[in-house]
Design an enzyme around this catalytic site. Structure first.
Site, short mmCIF file in Angstrom:
data_model
loop_
_atom_site.label_atom_id
_atom_site.label_comp_id
_atom_site.label_asym_id
_atom_site.label_seq_id
_atom_site.Cartn_x
_atom_site.Cartn_y
_atom_site.Cartn_z
N GLY A 25 0.82 -1.22 0.00
CA GLY A 25 0.00 0.00 0.00
C GLY A 25 0.85 1.26 0.00
O GLY A 25 0.61 2.18 -0.80
N GLU B 55 -0.77 -6.83 -7.34
CA GLU B 55 0.50 -6.11 -7.41
C GLU B 55 1.64 -7.10 -7.65
O GLU B 55 1.70 -8.13 -7.01
CB GLU B 55 0.72 -5.34 -6.10
N PHE B 56 2.53 -6.75 -8.58
CA PHE B 56 3.63 -7.66 -8.92
C PHE B 56 5.00 -7.13 -8.48
O PHE B 56 6.01 -7.71 -8.85
CB PHE B 56 3.64 -7.92 -10.43
N LYS C 42 -2.33 -13.80 -10.32
CA LYS C 42 -1.40 -13.38 -9.28
C LYS C 42 -0.82 -14.60 -8.55
O LYS C 42 0.40 -14.72 -8.38
CB LYS C 42 -2.10 -12.44 -8.30
N ASN D 263 3.30 -15.99 -8.80
CA ASN D 263 4.17 -16.30 -7.67
C ASN D 263 4.54 -17.78 -7.64
O ASN D 263 5.66 -18.15 -7.30
CB ASN D 263 3.52 -15.87 -6.35
N LYS E 204 18.83 -18.26 -9.58
CA LYS E 204 19.94 -18.14 -8.63
C LYS E 204 19.68 -19.10 -7.47
O LYS E 204 18.71 -18.95 -6.72
CB LYS E 204 19.98 -16.69 -8.13
N ALA E 205 20.57 -20.08 -7.35
CA ALA E 205 20.42 -21.04 -6.23
C ALA E 205 20.62 -20.29 -4.92
O ALA E 205 21.38 -19.33 -4.85
CB ALA E 205 21.44 -22.15 -6.37
N SER E 206 19.93 -20.72 -3.90
CA SER E 206 20.02 -20.03 -2.62
C SER E 206 19.72 -20.99 -1.48
O SER E 206 19.38 -22.15 -1.70
CB SER E 206 19.00 -18.89 -2.58
N PHE F 255 13.99 -19.78 -0.77
CA PHE F 255 13.29 -18.50 -0.91
C PHE F 255 12.55 -18.17 0.38
O PHE F 255 12.12 -19.05 1.12
CB PHE F 255 12.34 -18.50 -2.11
N CYS G 49 5.27 -13.76 0.69
CA CYS G 49 4.22 -14.21 -0.23
C CYS G 49 4.40 -15.56 -0.90
O CYS G 49 3.41 -16.27 -1.07
CB CYS G 49 4.00 -13.14 -1.29
#
Ligand code: NAD
Ligand code: UGA
Length: 470
Positions: free
Chosen positions: A17, A171-172, A226, A230, A273-275, A278, A282
């Site tokens: 917002g 919203e993106f 949406k 995601n 990108k490996a991580s 995540f 969201c």
């Protein structure tokens, strides 16, 4: 001719917002934008003269707020007044995963949305366009319509009744690049069934977004797009993370594999990108919501397919922590582990669902002592994140975890360093100095593949990089 919008209200002054409305106000000086929230502290922070104290840290946001605030951008706790004045009302409140009752742990909790709808119905004295900005389960607009049209003092359809048009406008933006994303969105999506209401919102965005980038659909497609976006993004991260484990076993390098596949234009280079897993408010919540919706329609194969994205992510966080314990001779009890980074990604102070929280929890169960350094996250937030898990009492969390504001202090006499966020500054540290400060052997576990392996090896570090086999 669509109605010209001159007054907008947004309910919810959070990560979406606040920045979204700040940019709308910046780009539409002819529209008065009022952002309201029940959280007084948050609104006070949005109104703080010191732009460094805005409640959301986003590069460039201070400049946008500075330009529009007080001109046509207002932050207030007077929700009724803002609803009453506005022709268009965005609902941008939180929609967390339910923690109780039916759908617990999966479904989206829509109580905040419903409260907004009831409040709008109660207050509205003239026609309103109500815009779903929050991420919502597909078909929520139907529930909103039912509440808006059947409650309130002058229900729609009755004589003198107020008319409500409902639009979906998900919203993106991604955190850390919110202002950039809002200034130049890949697309703006607007779902609805009344062309005039749709056009009114198109006209707002048309102040700065090219017409070709404004997509209009039916309301259900918009709501579902949406969740789908995601789910696809998170699925790419889980896919590359799944391969990162195989790379480690086989001597391959996941970054090379990502580059090799990303040059195929059908696959594309982004989000590979490996991580350490995540995070963010969201991805997990929206996929769980998608899984729940699929299950509720009896689509079990669909549900299982998407659930795997979450299971893989949980595995990635666990195996990163587990590898630290195994490498440190099967025990971290009483050992000091320095955490570089706590935010769920760089350039944000947001920590919701950050992998760091879960890795810390795992290591604390193994009796490690953790010292955290993050350039933007406060000590208060880090303790709140750990307390929220309810794994151990607050006193214990404060005993085992220390938060410092200097990376060299964090690494002083540490047995190991774990890199949990990809902050740029980590690369630029004096790694020779860090090596000298640490206990030997000095281990580094890079969960973001940001450090230079050869350079650190030359200093004497034992280095593990996610997805890179030795
Ligand atoms: P947030 O928790 O930061 O902000 C929500 C705000 O709404 C809070 O400040 C809360 O006090 C306020 N609120 C709740 N009920 C209210 C009421 N009845 N009246 C007035 N204020 C009320 O959440 P967020 O991160 O901004 O997310 C909001 C929505 O946007 C969620 O549905 C989320 O899924 C979606 N979304 C978030 C992101 C993101 O990057 N964070 C991106 C896209 C979409
Ligand atoms: C994500 C989406 O990118 C936005 O489009 C969406 O609007 C938003 O969710 C939302 O609905 O909340 P965000 O969570 O802010 O945005 O940040 P991302 O850049 O998507 O990163 C999410 C997580 O995935 C982070 O922990 C990040 O480090 C991780 N990630 C991302 C990877 O591990 N590898 C990657 O290649 C990309």
């Amino acid at each position: 001719m669509s109605k010209k919008i001159t007054k907008i209200c947004c309910i919810g002054a959070g990560y979406v917002g606040g920045p979204t409305m700040a940019v709308i106000a910046q780009k539409c000086p002819d529209v008065k934008v009022t952002v309201v929230d029940i959280n007084e502290k948050r609104i006070a922070a949005w109104n703080d003269e010191d732009l460094g104290k805005l409640p959301v840290y986003e590069p460039g946001l201070d400049k946008v707020v500075e330009e529009a605030r007080g001109r046509n951008l207002f932050f207030s706790t007077e929700v009724d007044k803002a609803i009453d004045e506005a022709e268009m009302i965005f609902i941008s409140v939180n929609t967390p995963t339910k923690t109780y009752g039916k759908g617990k742990g999966m479904a989206a909790d829509l109580k905040f949305i419903e409260l907004c709808a009831r409040q709008i119905a109660r207050v509205a004295k003239d026609d309103k366009i109500v815009v779903e900005k929050s991420t919502l389960p597909v078909r929520t607009a139907q529930a909103l319509k039912s509440i808006l049209h059947n409650t309130g003092s002058s229900p729609a359809g009755k004589e003198g009744g107020v008319q409500f048009d409902i639009l979906s406008n998900p919203e993106f933006l991604a955190e850390g690049t919110a202002v950039e994303d809002l200034h130049a969105p890949d697309r703006v999506l607007i779902g609805g069934d009344n062309p005039e209401a749709i056009q009114a919102l198109v006209d707002v965005y048309a102040h700065w977004v090219p017409a070709a980038n404004i997509l209009t659909t039916n309301v259900w497609s918009s709501e579902l797009s949406k969740l789908t976006a995601n789910a696809f993004l998170a699925q790419r991260v889980s896919s590359i993370n799944a391969l990162s484990e195989l790379c480690e076993k086989t001597g391959a390098d996941v970054n090379e594999v990502a580059r090799a596949i990303g040059t195929d234009s059908r696959i594309g280079p982004k989000f590979l990108k490996a991580s350490v897993g995540f995070g963010g408010s969201c991805f997990q919540k929206d996929i769980l919501n998608l899984v729940y919706i699929a299950k509720s329609y009896g689509l079990h194969e669909v549900a299982d397919y998407w659930e795997q994205v979450i299971l893989m992510n949980d595995h990635q966080k666990r195996r990163f922590a587990d590898n630290i314990v195994t490498t440190l001779y099967n025990t971290v009890s009483g050992k000091k582990i320095a955490f570089l980074g706590w935010a769920f990604k760089k350039d944000t102070n947001d920590t919701r669902e950050s992998a760091a929280i879960h890795v810390a929890d795992y290591l604390l169960n193994e009796q490690a002592e953790i010292v955290v350094y993050d350039p933007k996250v406060t000590e208060e937030q880090i303790y709140a994140d750990l307390d929220y898990l309810n794994t151990r009492d607050e006193k214990e969390n404060r005993k085992l975890v220390t938060v410092v504001n200097d990376p060299y202090k964090a690494t002083d006499e540490a047995h190991a360093i774990a890199v949990l966020t990809e902050w740029d500054e980590f690369r630029a540290y004096d790694w020779q100095r860090i090596y000298d400060l640490m206990l030997k052997p000095s281990f580094v576990f890079d969960g973001r593949a940001v450090l230079d392996r050869e350079k650190l090896k030359n200093f004497g570090f034992e280095i593990y990089i996610i997805g890179v086999g030795s």
